[in-house]
Motif scaffolding. Structure first.
Motif, PDB file in Angstrom:
ATOM      1  N   GLN A  22       0.827  -1.201   0.000  1.00 39.07           N
ATOM      2  CA  GLN A  22       0.000   0.000   0.000  1.00 39.07           C
ATOM      3  C   GLN A  22       0.863   1.252   0.000  1.00 39.07           C
ATOM      4  O   GLN A  22       0.552   2.241  -0.677  1.00 39.07           O
ATOM      5  N   GLU A  23       1.962   1.224   0.743  1.00 37.30           N
ATOM      6  CA  GLU A  23       2.852   2.380   0.776  1.00 37.30           C
ATOM      7  C   GLU A  23       3.517   2.614  -0.579  1.00 37.30           C
ATOM      8  O   GLU A  23       3.761   3.758  -0.976  1.00 37.30           O
ATOM      9  N   LEU A  24       3.796   1.536  -1.297  1.00 37.88           N
ATOM     10  CA  LEU A  24       4.353   1.682  -2.640  1.00 37.88           C
ATOM     11  C   LEU A  24       3.357   2.376  -3.560  1.00 37.88           C
ATOM     12  O   LEU A  24       3.718   3.233  -4.372  1.00 37.88           O
ATOM     13  N   LYS A  25       2.085   2.013  -3.420  1.00 33.31           N
ATOM     14  CA  LYS A  25       1.052   2.682  -4.208  1.00 33.31           C
ATOM     15  C   LYS A  25       0.952   4.158  -3.831  1.00 33.31           C
ATOM     16  O   LYS A  25       0.769   5.026  -4.698  1.00 33.31           O
ATOM     17  N   ASP A  26       1.101   4.425  -2.529  1.00 34.27           N
ATOM     18  CA  ASP A  26       1.041   5.817  -2.073  1.00 34.27           C
ATOM     19  C   ASP A  26       2.197   6.630  -2.652  1.00 34.27           C
ATOM     20  O   ASP A  26       2.027   7.820  -2.995  1.00 34.27           O
ATOM     21  N   LEU A  27       3.373   6.011  -2.772  1.00 33.21           N
ATOM     22  CA  LEU A  27       4.501   6.716  -3.380  1.00 33.21           C
ATOM     23  C   LEU A  27       4.196   7.055  -4.840  1.00 33.21           C
ATOM     24  O   LEU A  27       4.487   8.159  -5.306  1.00 33.21           O
ATOM     25  N   SER A  28       3.615   6.105  -5.550  1.00 32.33           N
ATOM     26  CA  SER A  28       3.266   6.357  -6.947  1.00 32.33           C
ATOM     27  C   SER A  28       2.264   7.496  -7.062  1.00 32.33           C
ATOM     28  O   SER A  28       2.403   8.388  -7.913  1.00 32.33           O
ATOM     29  N   SER A  29       1.267   7.460  -6.197  1.00 38.88           N
ATOM     30  CA  SER A  29       0.243   8.509  -6.230  1.00 38.88           C
ATOM     31  C   SER A  29       0.833   9.865  -5.882  1.00 38.88           C
ATOM     32  O   SER A  29       0.500  10.887  -6.492  1.00 38.88           O
ATOM     33  N   ALA A  30       1.719   9.880  -4.887  1.00 40.41           N
ATOM     34  CA  ALA A  30       2.328  11.144  -4.465  1.00 40.41           C
ATOM     35  C   ALA A  30       3.141  11.750  -5.593  1.00 40.41           C
ATOM     36  O   ALA A  30       3.071  12.960  -5.847  1.00 40.41           O
ATOM     37  N   TYR A  31       3.901  10.918  -6.299  1.00 38.92           N
ATOM     38  CA  TYR A  31       4.692  11.448  -7.400  1.00 38.92           C
ATOM     39  C   TYR A  31       3.802  11.936  -8.536  1.00 38.92           C
ATOM     40  O   TYR A  31       4.052  12.981  -9.132  1.00 38.92           O
ATOM     41  N   GLY A  32       2.723  11.186  -8.784  1.00 39.58           N
ATOM     42  CA  GLY A  32       1.822  11.578  -9.861  1.00 39.58           C
ATOM     43  C   GLY A  32       1.108  12.881  -9.595  1.00 39.58           C
ATOM     44  O   GLY A  32       0.864  13.673 -10.520  1.00 39.58           O
ATOM     45  N   SER A  33       0.789  13.149  -8.345  1.00 31.75           N
ATOM     46  CA  SER A  33       0.002  14.349  -8.027  1.00 31.75           C
ATOM     47  C   SER A  33       0.848  15.511  -7.517  1.00 31.75           C
ATOM     48  O   SER A  33       0.507  16.675  -7.724  1.00 31.75           O
ATOM     49  N   GLY A  34       1.971  15.199  -6.845  1.00 29.44           N
ATOM     50  CA  GLY A  34       2.749  16.269  -6.228  1.00 29.44           C
ATOM     51  C   GLY A  34       4.187  16.348  -6.664  1.00 29.44           C
ATOM     52  O   GLY A  34       4.931  17.206  -6.169  1.00 29.44           O
ATOM     53  N   GLY A  35       4.606  15.445  -7.548  1.00 25.74           N
ATOM     54  CA  GLY A  35       5.963  15.504  -8.051  1.00 25.74           C
ATOM     55  C   GLY A  35       7.002  15.030  -7.058  1.00 25.74           C
ATOM     56  O   GLY A  35       6.701  14.336  -6.070  1.00 25.74           O
TER      57      GLY A  35
END
Length: 406
Positions: A22-35
């Motif tokens: 789940q944390e790996l998914k959160d990293l992907s989402s964070a990069y996608g939305s916040g760079g």
């Protein structure tokens, strides 16, 4: 700051086991939305979590079983050292006593009073000892495991905690056996002792128990290293890291395990350096976070046991002059780590080796495609890998000298 402007979908490094799915998914989402800034912020949170996680280890068993000696051995201490657990032939522990690791106070061993004594009847023991507060339990016996030990383990299992059966003072038993026996067979005698302990536990209702035969003095003999390895592999990734750093570097296998753990940190630290706080370094074309590099090298050194205090404890435990061990340390990274030293490293071999970072990027492909080697990420990644390699090689030589190349 280094990095790209695109917000492509990111798949974080697969070898970073400090992050759950789940944390790996959160990293992907964070990069996608916040760079990169959002990504680095989450990684910094994980690094902070690594540095703040605590580990509480309970050591229990009947009075006189050798709990205090075991606690000292796990921390690289002798009974006469400052902070050592008190050793005695009578009941010396009257309440749960906390012994923090001398270098990593976030790791605590708890010496619990001997179970089954007049002061601590078995029925009241789990409640009085607050079993729920410990991460796992070491159940120690000097001779055979009893119904009292089995009942303790049943209470531990109810809490969903791990437990380990440890039979102590095997060195004394084997020494006596070899002295008395004709045509002595050391391995056969060890198997006999192990099977006796297993049968004792099976009779109390413990199914398929595993028993570790150890000496708290001869820590590189018998099952001591296997016990440490088993404990580490049964912990989650964060607590495994905490446990491993607390182990004295007494075998080459332990040093290797520590190296593996530290390499997992490097890409995280490099990502942080590549996005946050990088500042120009005079004479160096790429901005770097010098403070991060200094802190990381000092942490690596302490984790591996190359700091002065750890080497002194190893010398004390093995009976080797400390000068013999320190003579094996050839790297300047055991001295003062300051801005001038790090700058020389950046200007020297590490900077020349930046091109080699491209090869490492195959293990962290997306991070590599974001930053590239010619960035503060690449510089940090290369420098820390080179520093870790130096420190590991020197640690290995110290271990060989301490244990006569064993």
């Amino acid at each position: 700051m280094g990095g790209a402007n695109s917000r492509e979908t990111m798949n974080p490094p697969s070898n970073s086991t400090f992050f759950n799915p789940q944390e790996l998914k959160d990293l992907s989402s964070a990069y996608g939305s916040g760079g990169l800034e959002a990504l680095a912020s989450l990684i910094q949170d994980k690094v902070n979590h690594l540095n703040s996680t605590k580990l509480h280890i309970a050591v229990t068993g009947e009075s006189g079983a050798g709990k205090s000696s075991f606690i000292n051995a796990m921390r690289g201490l002798r009974g006469c050292d400052e902070g050592a657990a008190k050793i005695g032939n009578t009941e010396t522990t009257m309440e749960p006593t906390q012994y923090k690791h001398p270098s990593f106070p976030e790791v605590s061993f708890w010496d619990l009073p001997g179970v089954g004594t007049v002061n601590f009847p078995a029925k009241e023991y789990p409640t009085k000892m607050k079993f729920e507060q410990y991460d796992f339990f070491i159940v120690i016996s000097r001779n055979r495991f009893t119904e009292i030990d089995a009942n303790l383990v049943k209470e531990v299992k109810k809490l969903g905690k791990m437990f380990y059966f440890v039979r102590t003072q095997i060195d004394n038993d084997i020494r006596s056996y070899l002295f008395e026996a004709v045509n002595a067979d050391r391995e056969a005698e060890l198997a006999k002792i192990r099977n006796y302990c297993i049968r004792s536990l099976e009779k109390t209702g413990i199914a398929e128990p595993t028993v570790f035969l150890i000496s708290s003095i001869e820590i590189n003999e018998f099952d001591f290293a296997e016990l440490q390895k088993t404990i580490a592999n049964n912990l989650d990734d964060i607590k495994k890291d905490v446990f491993l750093k607390s182990l004295p570097s007494t075998t080459l296998n332990i040093v290797k395990e520590k190296e593996v753990q530290l390499k997992k940190r490097i890409w995280m630290l490099a990502t942080i350096a590549g996005t946050l706080g990088a500042v120009p370094v005079p004479g160096v074309a790429i901005a770097c976070d010098i403070g991060l590099l200094i802190t990381a090298i000092i942490d690596f050194r302490k984790y591996l046991g190359l700091d002065d205090a750890s080497i002194q404890r190893l010398a004390n435990a093995t009976g080797k002059p400390v000068e013999v061990l320190t003579a094996e340390v050839k790297t300047p990274l055991v001295g003062e780590i300051n801005k001038d030293l790090v700058k020389r490293m950046l200007l020297g071999g590490t900077a020349v080796g930046i091109a080699g970072v491209e090869t490492a990027f195959k293990f962290i492909p997306v991070i590599g495609s974001i930053f590239g080697a010619g960035t503060s990420f690449g510089m940090t990644y290369s420098l820390l890998n080179n520093a870790l390699d130096q420190l590991v090689q020197n640690t290995q030589e110290v271990v060989k000298a301490a244990f006569d190349n064993a």
